[in-house]
Motif scaffolding. Sequence first.
Motif, PDB file in Angstrom:
ATOM      1  N   VAL A 105      -3.509  12.829   4.550  1.00  0.00           N
ATOM      2  CA  VAL A 105      -3.583  13.493   3.243  1.00  0.00           C
ATOM      3  C   VAL A 105      -4.816  13.016   2.492  1.00  0.00           C
ATOM      4  O   VAL A 105      -5.513  13.801   1.841  1.00  0.00           O
ATOM      5  N   LEU A 106      -5.104  11.732   2.593  1.00  0.00           N
ATOM      6  CA  LEU A 106      -6.265  11.165   1.908  1.00  0.00           C
ATOM      7  C   LEU A 106      -7.562  11.828   2.367  1.00  0.00           C
ATOM      8  O   LEU A 106      -8.466  12.051   1.556  1.00  0.00           O
ATOM      9  N   GLU A 107      -7.662  12.141   3.641  1.00  0.00           N
ATOM     10  CA  GLU A 107      -8.882  12.788   4.136  1.00  0.00           C
ATOM     11  C   GLU A 107      -9.108  14.124   3.448  1.00  0.00           C
ATOM     12  O   GLU A 107     -10.249  14.497   3.143  1.00  0.00           O
ATOM     13  N   GLU A 108      -8.034  14.855   3.179  1.00  0.00           N
ATOM     14  CA  GLU A 108      -8.160  16.128   2.455  1.00  0.00           C
ATOM     15  C   GLU A 108      -8.635  15.875   1.030  1.00  0.00           C
ATOM     16  O   GLU A 108      -9.496  16.599   0.503  1.00  0.00           O
ATOM     17  N   GLN A 109      -8.088  14.854   0.400  1.00  0.00           N
ATOM     18  CA  GLN A 109      -8.521  14.505  -0.958  1.00  0.00           C
ATOM     19  C   GLN A 109      -9.983  14.088  -0.983  1.00  0.00           C
ATOM     20  O   GLN A 109     -10.749  14.509  -1.860  1.00  0.00           O
ATOM     21  N   LEU A 175     -10.449   5.790  -3.140  1.00  0.00           N
ATOM     22  CA  LEU A 175     -10.602   4.392  -2.740  1.00  0.00           C
ATOM     23  C   LEU A 175      -9.287   3.631  -2.929  1.00  0.00           C
ATOM     24  O   LEU A 175      -8.888   2.826  -2.082  1.00  0.00           O
ATOM     25  N   GLU A 176      -8.624   3.883  -4.043  1.00  0.00           N
ATOM     26  CA  GLU A 176      -7.353   3.216  -4.325  1.00  0.00           C
ATOM     27  C   GLU A 176      -6.286   3.654  -3.322  1.00  0.00           C
ATOM     28  O   GLU A 176      -5.483   2.840  -2.847  1.00  0.00           O
ATOM     29  N   HIS A 177      -6.277   4.939  -2.992  1.00  0.00           N
ATOM     30  CA  HIS A 177      -5.330   5.441  -1.999  1.00  0.00           C
ATOM     31  C   HIS A 177      -5.585   4.835  -0.623  1.00  0.00           C
ATOM     32  O   HIS A 177      -4.648   4.522   0.112  1.00  0.00           O
ATOM     33  N   ARG A 178      -6.847   4.677  -0.281  1.00  0.00           N
ATOM     34  CA  ARG A 178      -7.160   4.096   1.031  1.00  0.00           C
ATOM     35  C   ARG A 178      -6.620   2.665   1.126  1.00  0.00           C
ATOM     36  O   ARG A 178      -6.069   2.270   2.166  1.00  0.00           O
ATOM     37  N   ALA A 179      -6.757   1.911   0.048  1.00  0.00           N
ATOM     38  CA  ALA A 179      -6.250   0.537   0.062  1.00  0.00           C
ATOM     39  C   ALA A 179      -4.740   0.516   0.266  1.00  0.00           C
ATOM     40  O   ALA A 179      -4.207  -0.315   1.011  1.00  0.00           O
ATOM     41  N   ILE A 180      -4.034   1.452  -0.380  1.00  0.00           N
ATOM     42  CA  ILE A 180      -2.578   1.529  -0.224  1.00  0.00           C
ATOM     43  C   ILE A 180      -2.216   1.910   1.212  1.00  0.00           C
ATOM     44  O   ILE A 180      -1.400   1.255   1.866  1.00  0.00           O
ATOM     45  N   ALA A 181      -2.828   2.995   1.698  1.00  0.00           N
ATOM     46  CA  ALA A 181      -2.471   3.517   3.019  1.00  0.00           C
ATOM     47  C   ALA A 181      -2.775   2.519   4.129  1.00  0.00           C
ATOM     48  O   ALA A 181      -1.984   2.370   5.079  1.00  0.00           O
TER      49      ALA A 181
END
Length: 210
Positions: A105-109, A175-181
């Motif tokens: 999902v992050l890649e789409e964002q 960036l914040e989402h990547r850290a979570i994922a």
Amino acid sequence: MTGRERALTYLREVVLSDPAREGTFVNEQQLAEDVGLSRTPVREALLILASEGLLKMLPQRGVYISPLSAREIRELMELRGVIERYAVTVPGLDAEATGTAMLGVLEEQAAMAGDASRRDARAFIELDRRFHQLMVDAAGSSLLSRTYAGLRERQVRVGIAALRAGDGRWQDVCLEHRAIAEAVRAGAVADAHAAIDAHLGKTSQALLAL
């Protein structure tokens, strides 16, 4: 789908998720015309949403879309934090699969954030909501998932509003989402908690600064 359900869907997905509607009145008859229904199912839907505190029905004045107060924003972020932190601690969580799905999902964002011509705030925040819901759903609790999903209108509204903090917020969210994922995928619970808290804290700061 019944008329009331159609009206609820329209109100939740179009009216209540739009930050520009905050602090404004909407006309019940106009809403009925917009959805293509009579006023009765629209009124039923409005009463349901009023009972959830998402709007107010004021006699002689109309339907008022109440702005979220600073207190409500803080409470929303605190509740999200409690649910999300718990979700990543559940025994048996398939951390690798969950983190990988979140990164998808992050890649789409990230693709949207990186191309100004493709930016669509509502679509971006819908992806944001999917990202977080994946993490909560992975806990395997239908009650927890429904509770979190029930925050949808508020999450979308504040998420879109937070993007107004500046163009940099789009990239920061990614960036914040990547850290979570990545923390979730690695099964690093403490790191996931810290990343969740950092993300929600920065979102709160962006909102309260507007």
